[in-house]
Write a protein that holds these residues in place. Structure first.
Motif, mmCIF file in Angstrom:
data_model
loop_
_atom_site.group_PDB
_atom_site.id
_atom_site.type_symbol
_atom_site.label_atom_id
_atom_site.label_comp_id
_atom_site.label_asym_id
_atom_site.label_seq_id
_atom_site.Cartn_x
_atom_site.Cartn_y
_atom_site.Cartn_z
ATOM 1 N N HIS A 10 39.166 19.273 -25.243
ATOM 2 C CA HIS A 10 40.342 19.010 -25.509
ATOM 3 C C HIS A 10 41.208 17.656 -25.192
ATOM 4 O O HIS A 10 40.444 16.811 -24.746
ATOM 5 N N VAL A 12 42.823 14.520 -23.576
ATOM 6 C CA VAL A 12 43.059 14.014 -22.511
ATOM 7 C C VAL A 12 43.566 12.773 -22.404
ATOM 8 O O VAL A 12 43.016 11.856 -23.272
ATOM 9 N N THR A 30 38.840 17.581 -16.848
ATOM 10 C CA THR A 30 39.983 17.990 -16.381
ATOM 11 C C THR A 30 40.651 17.516 -15.492
ATOM 12 O O THR A 30 40.107 16.603 -14.663
ATOM 13 N N SER A 31 42.072 17.874 -15.350
ATOM 14 C CA SER A 31 42.773 17.182 -14.187
ATOM 15 C C SER A 31 43.969 17.976 -13.705
ATOM 16 O O SER A 31 44.478 18.606 -14.650
ATOM 17 N N GLU A 32 44.481 17.986 -12.577
ATOM 18 C CA GLU A 32 45.578 18.662 -12.365
ATOM 19 C C GLU A 32 47.083 17.962 -12.703
ATOM 20 O O GLU A 32 47.910 18.549 -12.736
ATOM 21 N N GLN A 33 46.696 16.638 -12.585
ATOM 22 C CA GLN A 33 47.974 15.523 -12.975
ATOM 23 C C GLN A 33 48.260 15.908 -14.383
ATOM 24 O O GLN A 33 47.035 16.056 -15.345
ATOM 25 N N THR A 34 49.379 15.854 -15.026
ATOM 26 C CA THR A 34 49.843 15.822 -16.243
ATOM 27 C C THR A 34 50.795 14.772 -16.654
ATOM 28 O O THR A 34 51.385 14.028 -15.554
ATOM 29 N N THR A 42 52.498 17.551 -23.377
ATOM 30 C CA THR A 42 52.083 16.979 -22.204
ATOM 31 C C THR A 42 50.486 17.230 -22.145
ATOM 32 O O THR A 42 50.017 18.489 -22.501
ATOM 33 N N TYR A 43 49.968 16.237 -21.481
ATOM 34 C CA TYR A 43 48.315 16.296 -21.539
ATOM 35 C C TYR A 43 48.094 16.149 -20.059
ATOM 36 O O TYR A 43 48.752 15.630 -19.378
ATOM 37 N N PRO A 44 46.584 16.561 -19.719
ATOM 38 C CA PRO A 44 46.120 16.252 -18.442
ATOM 39 C C PRO A 44 46.032 14.672 -18.358
ATOM 40 O O PRO A 44 45.394 14.099 -19.505
ATOM 41 N N VAL A 45 45.954 13.948 -17.179
ATOM 42 C CA VAL A 45 45.703 12.516 -17.244
ATOM 43 C C VAL A 45 44.595 12.613 -16.052
ATOM 44 O O VAL A 45 44.458 12.999 -15.038
ATOM 45 N N VAL A 46 43.441 11.745 -16.388
ATOM 46 C CA VAL A 46 42.646 11.389 -15.646
ATOM 47 C C VAL A 46 42.523 10.043 -15.361
ATOM 48 O O VAL A 46 42.734 8.983 -16.259
#
Length: 84
Positions: A10, A12, A30-34, A42-46
């Motif tokens: 997906h 990121v 994956t990440s909990e932060q967006t 809105t996307y997850p941010v690593v």
């Protein structure tokens, strides 16, 4: 192709902590932060420590090796190229 065998792939956002640089790509991370990106989605941010923006090799701030000095030192120590 078998179903449910591959991980979720997906969009990121990867953000470089050192340079403050962020880029959107596709990944299985994956990440909990967006984060809300420029397109309004809105996307997850690593968070990453180093990317191409902050790594010395890619930014051109890498230390250069003094190869000419090494050659001159070798010739002083072991004689010139024309010495027989």
């Amino acid at each position: 192709m078998q179903q449910d065998k591959h991980p979720d792939y997906h969009p990121v956002v990867f953000r470089d902590r050192a340079a403050g640089y962020a880029f959107l790509t596709r990944s299985t991370a994956t990440s909990e932060q967006t984060i809300e990106w420029d397109d309004g989605e809105t996307y997850p941010v690593v968070e990453v420590e180093i990317s191409s923006e902050s790594h010395p090799f890619y930014t051109g701030r890498a230390r250069t090796v003094d190869t000419e000095g090494r050659v001159a030192r070798f010739e002083r120590r072991y004689g010139g190229a024309g010495a027989d």
